[in-house]
Write a protein that holds these residues in place. Structure first.
Motif, PDB file in Angstrom:
ATOM      1  N   GLU A   1      30.944  40.864 -24.987  1.00  0.00           N
ATOM      2  CA  GLU A   1      31.208  42.016 -25.843  1.00  0.00           C
ATOM      3  C   GLU A   1      32.630  41.948 -26.378  1.00  0.00           C
ATOM      4  O   GLU A   1      33.602  41.853 -25.629  1.00  0.00           O
ATOM      5  CB  GLU A   1      31.002  43.307 -25.058  1.00  0.00           C
ATOM      6  CG  GLU A   1      31.150  44.553 -25.913  1.00  0.00           C
ATOM      7  CD  GLU A   1      30.878  45.828 -25.152  1.00  0.00           C
ATOM      8  OE1 GLU A   1      31.118  46.918 -25.719  1.00  0.00           O
ATOM      9  OE2 GLU A   1      30.435  45.741 -23.986  1.00  0.00           O
ATOM     10  N   CYS A   2      32.756  41.975 -27.685  1.00  0.00           N
ATOM     11  CA  CYS A   2      34.065  41.893 -28.327  1.00  0.00           C
ATOM     12  C   CYS A   2      33.903  42.185 -29.813  1.00  0.00           C
ATOM     13  O   CYS A   2      32.789  42.229 -30.342  1.00  0.00           O
ATOM     14  CB  CYS A   2      34.697  40.505 -28.145  1.00  0.00           C
ATOM     15  SG  CYS A   2      33.848  39.188 -29.046  1.00  0.00           S
ATOM     16  N   LEU A   3      35.019  42.378 -30.480  1.00  0.00           N
ATOM     17  CA  LEU A   3      35.082  42.455 -31.937  1.00  0.00           C
ATOM     18  C   LEU A   3      35.951  41.298 -32.393  1.00  0.00           C
ATOM     19  O   LEU A   3      37.091  41.164 -31.941  1.00  0.00           O
ATOM     20  CB  LEU A   3      35.687  43.784 -32.388  1.00  0.00           C
ATOM     21  CG  LEU A   3      35.041  45.061 -31.846  1.00  0.00           C
ATOM     22  CD1 LEU A   3      35.810  46.282 -32.330  1.00  0.00           C
ATOM     23  CD2 LEU A   3      33.578  45.140 -32.240  1.00  0.00           C
TER      24      LEU A   3
ATOM     25  N   GLU B   1      39.854  37.770 -31.118  1.00  0.00           N
ATOM     26  CA  GLU B   1      38.801  38.531 -30.448  1.00  0.00           C
ATOM     27  C   GLU B   1      39.460  39.641 -29.643  1.00  0.00           C
ATOM     28  O   GLU B   1      40.379  39.380 -28.867  1.00  0.00           O
ATOM     29  CB  GLU B   1      37.988  37.645 -29.510  1.00  0.00           C
ATOM     30  CG  GLU B   1      37.170  36.583 -30.212  1.00  0.00           C
ATOM     31  CD  GLU B   1      36.429  35.673 -29.234  1.00  0.00           C
ATOM     32  OE1 GLU B   1      35.499  34.987 -29.664  1.00  0.00           O
ATOM     33  OE2 GLU B   1      36.808  35.654 -28.045  1.00  0.00           O
ATOM     34  N   ILE B   2      39.013  40.872 -29.854  1.00  0.00           N
ATOM     35  CA  ILE B   2      39.530  41.969 -29.041  1.00  0.00           C
ATOM     36  C   ILE B   2      38.398  42.492 -28.164  1.00  0.00           C
ATOM     37  O   ILE B   2      37.245  42.561 -28.575  1.00  0.00           O
ATOM     38  CB  ILE B   2      40.156  43.087 -29.895  1.00  0.00           C
ATOM     39  CG1 ILE B   2      39.131  43.710 -30.840  1.00  0.00           C
ATOM     40  CG2 ILE B   2      41.340  42.553 -30.674  1.00  0.00           C
ATOM     41  CD1 ILE B   2      39.659  44.929 -31.559  1.00  0.00           C
ATOM     42  N   MET B   3      38.739  42.833 -26.942  1.00  0.00           N
ATOM     43  CA  MET B   3      37.759  43.192 -25.933  1.00  0.00           C
ATOM     44  C   MET B   3      37.677  44.704 -25.737  1.00  0.00           C
ATOM     45  O   MET B   3      38.584  45.447 -26.140  1.00  0.00           O
ATOM     46  CB  MET B   3      38.129  42.516 -24.604  1.00  0.00           C
ATOM     47  CG  MET B   3      38.371  41.016 -24.724  1.00  0.00           C
ATOM     48  SD  MET B   3      36.936  40.140 -25.394  1.00  0.00           S
ATOM     49  CE  MET B   3      37.644  38.530 -25.734  1.00  0.00           C
ATOM     50  N   PRO B   4      36.604  45.186 -25.101  1.00  0.00           N
ATOM     51  CA  PRO B   4      36.446  46.633 -24.892  1.00  0.00           C
ATOM     52  C   PRO B   4      37.634  47.289 -24.205  1.00  0.00           C
ATOM     53  O   PRO B   4      37.973  48.432 -24.511  1.00  0.00           O
ATOM     54  CB  PRO B   4      35.183  46.715 -24.027  1.00  0.00           C
ATOM     55  CG  PRO B   4      34.398  45.501 -24.386  1.00  0.00           C
ATOM     56  CD  PRO B   4      35.422  44.437 -24.647  1.00  0.00           C
ATOM     57  N   ALA B   5      38.269  46.566 -23.280  1.00  0.00           N
ATOM     58  CA  ALA B   5      39.422  47.152 -22.594  1.00  0.00           C
ATOM     59  C   ALA B   5      40.551  47.470 -23.572  1.00  0.00           C
ATOM     60  O   ALA B   5      41.381  48.348 -23.317  1.00  0.00           O
ATOM     61  CB  ALA B   5      39.934  46.195 -21.514  1.00  0.00           C
ATOM     62  N   PHE B   6      40.576  46.758 -24.705  1.00  0.00           N
ATOM     63  CA  PHE B   6      41.601  47.008 -25.720  1.00  0.00           C
ATOM     64  C   PHE B   6      41.194  48.154 -26.635  1.00  0.00           C
ATOM     65  O   PHE B   6      41.957  49.103 -26.829  1.00  0.00           O
ATOM     66  CB  PHE B   6      41.841  45.745 -26.551  1.00  0.00           C
ATOM     67  CG  PHE B   6      42.913  45.889 -27.595  1.00  0.00           C
ATOM     68  CD1 PHE B   6      44.234  45.602 -27.288  1.00  0.00           C
ATOM     69  CD2 PHE B   6      42.610  46.306 -28.881  1.00  0.00           C
ATOM     70  CE1 PHE B   6      45.228  45.731 -28.238  1.00  0.00           C
ATOM     71  CE2 PHE B   6      43.597  46.449 -29.841  1.00  0.00           C
ATOM     72  CZ  PHE B   6      44.911  46.159 -29.520  1.00  0.00           C
ATOM     73  N   TYR B   7      39.967  48.073 -27.210  1.00  0.00           N
ATOM     74  CA  TYR B   7      39.624  49.065 -28.233  1.00  0.00           C
ATOM     75  C   TYR B   7      38.947  50.320 -27.688  1.00  0.00           C
ATOM     76  O   TYR B   7      38.870  51.325 -28.390  1.00  0.00           O
ATOM     77  CB  TYR B   7      38.770  48.439 -29.342  1.00  0.00           C
ATOM     78  CG  TYR B   7      37.485  47.768 -28.921  1.00  0.00           C
ATOM     79  CD1 TYR B   7      36.330  48.487 -28.673  1.00  0.00           C
ATOM     80  CD2 TYR B   7      37.425  46.383 -28.803  1.00  0.00           C
ATOM     81  CE1 TYR B   7      35.150  47.865 -28.318  1.00  0.00           C
ATOM     82  CE2 TYR B   7      36.254  45.747 -28.450  1.00  0.00           C
ATOM     83  CZ  TYR B   7      35.114  46.485 -28.211  1.00  0.00           C
ATOM     84  OH  TYR B   7      33.947  45.851 -27.856  1.00  0.00           O
ATOM     85  N   GLU B   8      38.460  50.296 -26.458  1.00  0.00           N
ATOM     86  CA  GLU B   8      37.837  51.491 -25.907  1.00  0.00           C
ATOM     87  C   GLU B   8      38.723  52.192 -24.875  1.00  0.00           C
ATOM     88  O   GLU B   8      38.510  53.364 -24.558  1.00  0.00           O
ATOM     89  CB  GLU B   8      36.494  51.150 -25.264  1.00  0.00           C
ATOM     90  CG  GLU B   8      35.435  50.768 -26.278  1.00  0.00           C
ATOM     91  CD  GLU B   8      34.099  50.454 -25.630  1.00  0.00           C
ATOM     92  OE1 GLU B   8      34.058  50.311 -24.386  1.00  0.00           O
ATOM     93  OE2 GLU B   8      33.098  50.360 -26.354  1.00  0.00           O
ATOM     94  N   LYS B   9      39.686  51.471 -24.335  1.00  0.00           N
ATOM     95  CA  LYS B   9      40.555  52.062 -23.312  1.00  0.00           C
ATOM     96  C   LYS B   9      42.002  52.148 -23.794  1.00  0.00           C
ATOM     97  O   LYS B   9      42.546  53.233 -23.949  1.00  0.00           O
ATOM     98  CB  LYS B   9      40.473  51.247 -22.014  1.00  0.00           C
ATOM     99  CG  LYS B   9      41.261  51.862 -20.868  1.00  0.00           C
ATOM    100  CD  LYS B   9      41.093  51.034 -19.589  1.00  0.00           C
ATOM    101  CE  LYS B   9      41.911  51.649 -18.451  1.00  0.00           C
ATOM    102  NZ  LYS B   9      41.820  50.852 -17.206  1.00  0.00           N
TER     103      LYS B   9
END
Length: 322
Positions: free
Chosen positions: A75-77, A127-135
C-alpha cells in the motif's frame, strides 16, 4: 511496521534478480544500491528509504530478454517519471512512454508489465506510505488535512508537469551526503512532491470527477477502434467527431477524460508501438518505417520516436539487436 527498506530488500532477494553492492559514484551514497544479475540484464537500482514513511527510487538498467513482470506492491501512493522505457502495462493495457509522469496506487492489485529487451529503463520515483499520508500528515495538519489518494488517482498519467519534472531532476542530481542535512533534504522534497500533486490535481479535478455517460463511452470505444485500424493514415478530427456523434470540442475533452491522453497522443502511441516492432523485426530502413506508420518525413518520425522511447530509431535498432 517493518522498515520499508527491509521489505524491499526481502522482496527483491527472493528471486535473485538483484544483489546489494557498494553504491557507485553516480548515485548518492546515503542510499542503497542493487545491481541486476548479469544473467538477466545490466544496470542498477538505487533506493533511499525513510523508515516506514517514504522511499525514493532510481532505475537504470535493461533486460536481456522481453520479460513479463508482476509485483505485489505494498500500500502506497507513487509517482514516477520515465526518461527511457519500452514496454506495456497490463491490466489495463497501456503503453509505457518516455517523458511520461505516472502515478500508481499500491496495495490493491498486482502491478503487471511487459518490458522489452535491451532498451534502458531509466526512471526516478517517489513512494509514500500510509504512515506518512494517513498518520504523519494528519497529525501535523489536522485542521487542514486532505487525504492525497484522490489527487494521485486524478493525475494517473500525464506528459506535462514541469514542477514535478524539475523536482525529479534535482533529486536525481543530488549527490551530497551531509548527514542530517541530506536526510532533511530528501524529506523536504517528498513534502514538496505531495504539495505539487495536490495543487495539480485540483486543477484537473473538475473534468476528471464528472463521469462520462455510458452512451458516450460506447461511442468513444468506436472512435478508439477506428483509430486502431487507421492510425497510419491521416484521420481528420471531423471524421472522428462524426463517428462519436459529438462536436469536435466535446470529443477532444471526452476522449482525454476517457483515455487519459489527447487523440493526437493516442495516435502517436499506436504508431510508435508499431514502429518499435518494425525496427526490431524487419530490415526496413528508417525512412520506410516512418512512412509505414504514417509520417511523411523520417526527421519528424525520429524526433517523436525519441520523445517516446528516449532513443533515436537507429540507436534503438542497434541496442535492441545487440
Amino acid at each position: 511496521m517493518q522498515n520499508i527498506l527491509d521489505e524491499f530488500k526481502n522482496e527483491i532477494e527472493k528471486n535473485d534478480f538483484f544483489k546489494q553492492i557498494k553504491t557507485p559514484n553516480e548515485y548518492n551514497s546515503i542510499g542503497t544500491t542493487w545491481e541486476i544479475s548479469e544473467e538477466i540484464g545490466t544496470g542498477f537500482y538505487w533506493v533511499y528509504a525513510q523508515k516506514d514513511l517514504f522511499d525514493i527510487k532510481i532505475h537504470d538498467f535493461f533486460l536481456h530478454e522481453d520479460s513479463f513482470l508482476e509485483f505485489n506492491i505494498p500500500e502506497c501512493l507513487s509517482i514516477t517519471e520515465y526518461f527511457s522505457i519500452s514496454g506495456e502495462e497490463l491490466n489495463p493495457y497501456r503503453r509505457l512512454n518516455a517523458g511520461c509522469i505516472k502515478t500508481f496506487i499500491g496495495g490493491y492489485k498486482p502491478y503487471r508489465v511487459l518490458i522489452h529487451k535491451n532498451i534502458p529503463i531509466q526512471s526516478i520515483g517517489i513512494e509514500i506510505m500510509p504512515a506518512f499520508y494517513e498518520k504523519y500528515l494528519k497529525e501535523q495538519y489536522s485542521n487542514k488535512y486532505i487525504h492525497p489518494l484522490k489527487a494521485f488517482q486524478i493525475i494517473d498519467q500525464i506528459y506535462e508537469f514541469p514542477q514535478i519534472q524539475k523536482l525529479f531532476f534535482e533529486l536525481k542530481n543530488y549527490k551530497e551526503n551531509n548527514g542530517l542535512a541530506s536526510h532533511l533534504y530528501y524529506e523536504s522534497k517528498v513534502n514538496e512532491c505531495v504539495s505539487l500533486v495536490l495543487d495539480y490535481a485540483n486543477e484537473l479535478k473538475t473534468e476528471k470527477l464528472n463521469p462520462l455517460a455510458a452512451d458516450d463511452i460506447s461511442l468513444l470505444n468506436d472512435v478508439v477502434d477506428y483509430i486502431n485500424d487507421h492510425y497510419a493514415f491521416d484521420i481528420p478530427l471531423k471524421r472522428l467527431a462524426n463517428i462519436a456523434l459529438m462536436g469536435t470540442t466535446k470529443l477532444k475533452k471526452s476522449f482525454k477524460q476517457y483515455k487519459g491522453c489527447t487523440i493526437t497522443e493516442y495516435i502517436q502511441a499506436r504508431r510508435m508501438a508499431q514502429a518499435e516492432h518494425l525496427i526490431i523485426e524487419t530490415d526496413l530502413n528508417i525512412n520506410q518505417i516512418a512512412k509505414t506508420v504514417g509520417y511523411s518525413t523520417s526527421s519528424r518520425f525520429a524526433t517523436l520516436f525519441k520523445e517516446t522511447t528516449g532513443l533515436l530509431p537507429n540507436a534503438y535498432r542497434k541496442i535492441a539487436k545487440k
